[in-house]
Design an enzyme around this catalytic site. Structure first.
Site, PDB file in Angstrom:
ATOM      1  N   TYR A   1       1.744  12.079  -2.393  1.00  0.00           N
ATOM      2  CA  TYR A   1       1.791  11.826  -0.899  1.00  0.00           C
ATOM      3  C   TYR A   1       0.762  12.913  -0.206  1.00  0.00           C
ATOM      4  O   TYR A   1      -0.243  12.547   0.458  1.00  0.00           O
ATOM      5  CB  TYR A   1       3.044  11.656  -0.155  1.00  0.00           C
ATOM      6  CG  TYR A   1       3.159  11.137   1.146  1.00  0.00           C
ATOM      7  CD1 TYR A   1       2.683  10.105   1.648  1.00  0.00           C
ATOM      8  CD2 TYR A   1       3.244  12.059   2.232  1.00  0.00           C
ATOM      9  CE1 TYR A   1       2.575   9.557   3.008  1.00  0.00           C
ATOM     10  CE2 TYR A   1       3.085  11.768   3.552  1.00  0.00           C
ATOM     11  CZ  TYR A   1       2.955  10.485   4.008  1.00  0.00           C
ATOM     12  OH  TYR A   1       2.854   9.943   5.281  1.00  0.00           O
TER      13      TYR A   1
ATOM     14  N   PHE B   1       5.931  -3.597   0.039  1.00  0.00           N
ATOM     15  CA  PHE B   1       6.686  -2.792  -0.514  1.00  0.00           C
ATOM     16  C   PHE B   1       7.675  -1.836   0.138  1.00  0.00           C
ATOM     17  O   PHE B   1       8.997  -1.993  -0.084  1.00  0.00           O
ATOM     18  CB  PHE B   1       5.777  -1.825  -1.401  1.00  0.00           C
ATOM     19  CG  PHE B   1       6.719  -0.652  -1.952  1.00  0.00           C
ATOM     20  CD1 PHE B   1       7.428  -0.895  -3.181  1.00  0.00           C
ATOM     21  CD2 PHE B   1       6.306   0.781  -1.860  1.00  0.00           C
ATOM     22  CE1 PHE B   1       8.199   0.064  -3.773  1.00  0.00           C
ATOM     23  CE2 PHE B   1       6.924   1.678  -2.545  1.00  0.00           C
ATOM     24  CZ  PHE B   1       7.847   1.381  -3.393  1.00  0.00           C
TER      25      PHE B   1
ATOM     26  N   LYS C   1      -2.806   6.136  -5.485  1.00  0.00           N
ATOM     27  CA  LYS C   1      -3.747   4.956  -5.728  1.00  0.00           C
ATOM     28  C   LYS C   1      -3.735   4.373  -4.118  1.00  0.00           C
ATOM     29  O   LYS C   1      -4.865   4.240  -3.704  1.00  0.00           O
ATOM     30  CB  LYS C   1      -3.249   3.925  -6.519  1.00  0.00           C
ATOM     31  CG  LYS C   1      -3.576   4.210  -8.070  1.00  0.00           C
ATOM     32  CD  LYS C   1      -3.211   2.919  -8.917  1.00  0.00           C
ATOM     33  CE  LYS C   1      -3.538   3.128 -10.151  1.00  0.00           C
ATOM     34  NZ  LYS C   1      -3.018   2.085 -11.092  1.00  0.00           N
TER      35      LYS C   1
ATOM     36  N   LEU D   1      -3.082   2.161   7.814  1.00  0.00           N
ATOM     37  CA  LEU D   1      -1.926   2.808   7.886  1.00  0.00           C
ATOM     38  C   LEU D   1      -1.089   2.767   6.354  1.00  0.00           C
ATOM     39  O   LEU D   1      -0.054   2.977   6.221  1.00  0.00           O
ATOM     40  CB  LEU D   1      -0.846   2.080   8.830  1.00  0.00           C
ATOM     41  CG  LEU D   1      -0.945   2.642  10.192  1.00  0.00           C
ATOM     42  CD1 LEU D   1      -2.243   2.649  11.039  1.00  0.00           C
ATOM     43  CD2 LEU D   1       0.029   2.094  11.023  1.00  0.00           C
TER      44      LEU D   1
ATOM     45  N   ASP E   1      -2.460  -5.843  -1.112  1.00  0.00           N
ATOM     46  CA  ASP E   1      -2.447  -4.749  -1.528  1.00  0.00           C
ATOM     47  C   ASP E   1      -3.524  -3.849  -1.642  1.00  0.00           C
ATOM     48  O   ASP E   1      -4.818  -4.535  -1.916  1.00  0.00           O
ATOM     49  CB  ASP E   1      -1.910  -4.365  -3.053  1.00  0.00           C
ATOM     50  CG  ASP E   1      -1.403  -3.018  -3.394  1.00  0.00           C
ATOM     51  OD1 ASP E   1      -2.156  -1.974  -2.962  1.00  0.00           O
ATOM     52  OD2 ASP E   1      -0.301  -2.732  -4.055  1.00  0.00           O
TER      53      ASP E   1
ATOM     54  N   PHE F   1       7.071   0.094   9.473  1.00  0.00           N
ATOM     55  CA  PHE F   1       7.545   0.676  10.826  1.00  0.00           C
ATOM     56  C   PHE F   1       6.652   0.975  11.807  1.00  0.00           C
ATOM     57  O   PHE F   1       6.823   0.503  12.800  1.00  0.00           O
ATOM     58  CB  PHE F   1       8.641   1.941  10.143  1.00  0.00           C
ATOM     59  CG  PHE F   1       8.787   2.759  11.464  1.00  0.00           C
ATOM     60  CD1 PHE F   1       9.303   2.434  12.630  1.00  0.00           C
ATOM     61  CD2 PHE F   1       8.461   4.214  11.521  1.00  0.00           C
ATOM     62  CE1 PHE F   1       9.634   3.323  13.797  1.00  0.00           C
ATOM     63  CE2 PHE F   1       8.643   5.161  12.776  1.00  0.00           C
ATOM     64  CZ  PHE F   1       9.449   4.682  13.789  1.00  0.00           C
TER      65      PHE F   1
ATOM     66  N   ASN G   1     -11.228   1.357  -0.206  1.00  0.00           N
ATOM     67  CA  ASN G   1     -11.327  -0.213   0.079  1.00  0.00           C
ATOM     68  C   ASN G   1     -11.589  -0.343   1.597  1.00  0.00           C
ATOM     69  O   ASN G   1     -12.491  -1.316   2.179  1.00  0.00           O
ATOM     70  CB  ASN G   1     -10.425  -0.845  -0.548  1.00  0.00           C
ATOM     71  CG  ASN G   1     -10.287  -0.897  -2.017  1.00  0.00           C
ATOM     72  OD1 ASN G   1     -11.336  -1.137  -2.715  1.00  0.00           O
ATOM     73  ND2 ASN G   1      -9.258  -1.039  -2.637  1.00  0.00           N
TER      74      ASN G   1
END
Length: 313
Positions: free
Chosen positions: A145, A36, A91, A73, A58, A13, A99
């Site tokens: 989260y 996802f 993760k 993001l 990913d 979004f 990363n």
């Protein structure tokens, strides 16, 4: 001068709106997403631009590219999606940050972390300034989260202190607008869909809990302004609309704007749901000369038009 910019979570979004802005400004943009919660249709209008490319990837796995700036993001942001696989959510926040920071360190890129108002948890200070450390349950169903984003902020600051990396952190408050997933459990999209279909509007709790709603265009402007600040200013900076509404007021406003026949029903409040949420944006005003300009009714009308035009059920 055009920059080469990587946006992780670029088909989501917020990410898709950011990619659009960056491409239109003439930058070379790499949109990274595992799809996802992101969707190719969110950026399909950019496919064919010579300065845009999309890569399925990913962020829990390392990625290599030569870039000048990175917007990190990548992470599911709605409770339905981040609680679906909470370990993967953590993760994504932690490995993803590591990363992207590792990439930024290798190529000496400037990097911005899209953090969240959820780092404040169920706040005991109102409105919430950046100096407030928050009131977060570290073992609750939202912790994957909330704590994942808090840890990502820690990593960004430590890369700054240890490697002198050029970092930026923004804490995003409730944001809404076109391209939101219709059934992701977030309150604005939920209420609009229920109202358009004349279904009952479901409010969790008594509806007196408050939120502040920011239209997507305002957020994108703020994020780009933050990235363009001097290197010695890292944030975190709150980004949200400080005009506060109760959830009940939001529901009533949406019923009125859609001419809906919907009735309101009240259901039990989910565990750890914050009672109030309102940003103190003094720092954003001072450092970025930024504040939201699109008020709730104007933004809701744009979102209602989008859902209606695209026959979203």
């Amino acid at each position: 001068m055009a920059k080469r910019i990587l946006v992780s979570g670029g088909a989501g979004f917020i990410g898709s709106h950011l990619c659009t802005k960056l491409v239109q400004d003439g930058n070379d943009v790499i949109c990274l997403d595992n799809f996802f919660t992101g969707a190719k249709k969110n950026v399909e209008h950019l496919i064919g631009y010579t300065n845009f490319e999309i890569v399925r990837h990913d962020v829990i796995d390392p990625f290599r590219a030569e870039v000048d700036e990175i917007y990190n993001l990548a992470c599911p942001a709605s409770p339905i999606h981040y609680q679906y696989d909470p370990i993967q959510t953590t993760k994504t926040s932690v490995y993803g940050a590591l990363n992207m920071l590792g990439l930024a360190k290798r190529v000496r890129a400037k990097i911005l972390q899209a953090s969240t108002s959820e780092v404040y948890g169920d706040p005991e200070v109102h409105p919430q300034p950046e100096e407030y450390w928050g009131n977060v349950n570290p073992i609750g169903i939202r912790s994957c989260y909330d704590e994942g984003k808090r840890c990502a902020e820690t990593l960004f600051m430590d890369y700054r202190r240890q490697h002198n990396l050029r970092i930026k952190i923004v804490r995003i408050f409730n944001t809404y607008g076109p391209k939101m997933l219709a059934h992701d459990g977030r309150v604005v999209s939920n209420f609009i869909l229920q109202a358009l279909n004349n279904q009952v509007i479901t409010i969790y709790g008594d509806g007196q809990q408050t939120r502040s709603f920011q239209y997507i265009d305002d957020l994108i402007e703020g994020m780009v302004k933050m990235m363009d600040t001097e290197d010695n200013f890292t944030g975190p900076v709150n980004m949200g609309n400080p005009v506060e509404f109760t959830i009940l007021e939001l529901a009533q406003k949406i019923i009125k704007l859609t001419n809906s026949k919907s009735e309101i029903v009240f259901l039990p409040l989910p565990h750890d749901d914050p009672k109030q949420r309102k940003p103190d944006i003094s720092l954003a005003k001072e450092k970025l000369n930024w504040e939201p300009t699109i008020q709730l009714e104007e933004g809701l009308l744009k979102m209602i038009e989008y859902f209606t035009k695209n026959h979203i059920q």
